[in-house]
Design a protein around this motif. Structure first.
Motif, short mmCIF file in Angstrom:
data_model
loop_
_atom_site.label_atom_id
_atom_site.label_comp_id
_atom_site.label_asym_id
_atom_site.label_seq_id
_atom_site.Cartn_x
_atom_site.Cartn_y
_atom_site.Cartn_z
N PRO A 278 46.09 -34.64 32.12
CA PRO A 278 45.23 -35.31 33.11
C PRO A 278 44.11 -36.12 32.47
CG PRO A 278 45.74 -33.09 33.84
CD PRO A 278 46.28 -33.21 32.45
N GLY A 279 44.01 -37.38 32.88
CA GLY A 279 42.96 -38.26 32.38
C GLY A 279 43.25 -38.93 31.06
N ARG A 280 44.40 -38.64 30.46
CA ARG A 280 44.67 -39.20 29.13
C ARG A 280 44.84 -40.71 29.19
NH1 ARG A 280 49.35 -37.25 24.82
NH2 ARG A 280 48.84 -38.77 23.19
N ARG A 281 45.49 -41.20 30.24
CA ARG A 281 45.68 -42.64 30.40
C ARG A 281 44.72 -43.17 31.46
NH1 ARG A 281 51.97 -43.90 31.27
NH2 ARG A 281 51.04 -45.71 32.28
N GLU A 282 43.90 -44.13 31.08
CA GLU A 282 42.91 -44.68 32.01
C GLU A 282 43.55 -45.48 33.14
OE1 GLU A 282 40.02 -46.90 29.86
OE2 GLU A 282 39.26 -45.17 28.74
N ASP A 283 44.69 -46.08 32.88
CA ASP A 283 45.37 -46.92 33.87
C ASP A 283 46.49 -46.15 34.58
OD1 ASP A 283 46.97 -46.67 31.66
OD2 ASP A 283 47.80 -48.70 31.78
#
Length: 411
Positions: free
Chosen positions: A21-26
């Motif tokens: 969770p949250g690793r990819r901003e997009d």
């Protein structure tokens, strides 16, 4: 019901890589959905305009997230139904889509699941109303003290304790399940974790709730999965969609029985009986036996659940799961391969997406498209997706053969 059911086929699947969770901003849920659905549409060789209805599963999100996720793909006015059934949400969307076609109400339906999760263990989002798990927790607490660890880990960990006491097995058998699933995940590019561990590393990882260590527990995840379901009529009218078609021979759902709460058995608290009931109904409808299955995607939120579910699904006799594991009957070269994807323990568990990811993996296996994790000779596949609270979905698949009638034509 006695009326004849239409045959149901999956002609396209797609999923994102599952991420921390949250690793990819997009990677907001509309982005996840667009990626998974676009892949499924391409796989199916259809267009978004072919869909007559969509069922969209997610747990963490406001109402009508399904609409917001799909509108960028096409605002065609189709009915979009949002689905929430805890960890079985994705397969519940699949179940509803299948029933829509089996009942003759639609010819082309989308099943979509996604989740944008918070970091850390699952927890209740509301403190001012009855928790839907209150009876499960109360029943467990009559036997074991409620501790400080995550509630889900306590529920499944205590189920493992009950199994150990009842059948006198070593806790190592649970660790061996996690060892297997982490090993399988090495070959899955969609998996959140692709690291292989030794059995000792799994046993010595931090204890979450005895006997379950951290590497025997699934992580929270972001991700999405999608499947395109069609009728036989649609398939015959569109020959270009037939190449990758997989038939859903049966898909059944069960919820808790009174035995969940009145038998003082933590294995039943976490869904043993509803898993068994859904499986038995699915086998009967598909006209097969457990021994006919070559590949299984099973809801291993914790290693304990995979072990007890072997028996609920009839993959081995009750009390014999330890021997089943020790013989290697749950992996390549054994009776059937369970969780070739790496399962929830390695692949991750974005609640709304898990059931659709299982469907995707099994379709790839039956099409012989699973690359290094391919199960040789896979002809019949089984999916098991469990949500506490509770709901369990079991589905059985085979590669489509339009010249071969379904064994049982009853809905």
């Amino acid at each position: 019901m006695n009326r004849a059911a239409n045959r149901v086929f999956v002609i396209g699947v797609g999923m994102t890589k599952f991420e921390k969770p949250g690793r990819r901003e997009d990677f907001d849920y509309p982005d996840m959905a667009k990626e998974a659905v676009t892949k499924a549409i391409k796989d199916a060789n259809v267009s978004y305009k072919d869909f007559e209805q969509a069922f969209v599963g997610y747990v963490y999100g406001d109402s009508t997230c399904g609409q917001r996720a799909l509108y960028p793909l096409g605002m065609t006015g189709i009915p979009i139904v949002n689905v929430n059934n805890n960890c079985s949400t994705g397969s519940s969307a699949l179940y509803l889509a299948s029933r829509q076609i089996a009942g003759g109400l639609s010819d082309c339906v989308l099943a979509l699941g996604f989740e944008k999760m918070q970091r850390g263990s699952l927890s209740s989002q509301f403190s001012d109303r009855t928790n839907p798990m209150d009876k499960h927790i109360e029943t467990m607490s009559e036997k074991y003290d409620f501790g400080s660890g995550p509630a889900a880990a306590q529920l499944f960990g205590n189920a493992a304790r009950d199994y150990i006491k009842k059948y006198n097995v070593s806790p190592d058998v649970f660790a061996k399940i996690a060892w297997k699933n982490h090993k399988h995940s090495v070959n899955n590019p969609y998996s959140q974790f692709r690291d292989e561990y030794t059995l000792e590393e799994i046993k010595n990882s931090p204890m979450v709730h005895e006997p379950l260590t951290k590497l025997q527990c699934c992580p929270t995840s972001d991700g999405s999965g999608a499947a395109v379901l069609v009728s036989e009529n649609f398939l015959r009218k569109h020959p270009e969609t037939q190449k990758n078609a997989v038939e859903i021979l049966a898909i059944e759902m069960a919820t808790d029985f009174s035995s969940t709460f009145d038998t003082n058995d933590c294995m039943r608290v976490v869904g043993y009986d509803m898993s068994k009931q859904a499986a038995q109904k699915a086998y009967a409808k598909a006209g097969i036996k457990p021994s006919d299955v070559q590949v299984v995607e099973l809801h291993d939120c914790f290693s304990a659940n995979e072990l007890i579910t072997y028996e609920a699904l009839g993959l081995c006799e009750e009390g014999k799961a330890g021997e089943f594991i020790e013989r290697g009957d749950n992996t390549y070269g054994g009776k059937c391969v369970v969780n070739p994807s790496g399962g929830l323990i390695s692949k991750g568990h974005p609640l709304g997406a898990t059931g659709l990811a299982q469907c995707a993996e099994l379709c790839w296996q039956l099409r012989n498209q699973a690359d290094k994790r391919q199960v040789k000779g896979a002809r019949i596949a089984l999916q098991h997706n469990l949500g506490l609270g509770g709901a369990c979905v079991v589905a059985i698949y085979r590669l489509a053969n339009l010249n071969k009638a379904r064994v049982d034509s009853k809905l």
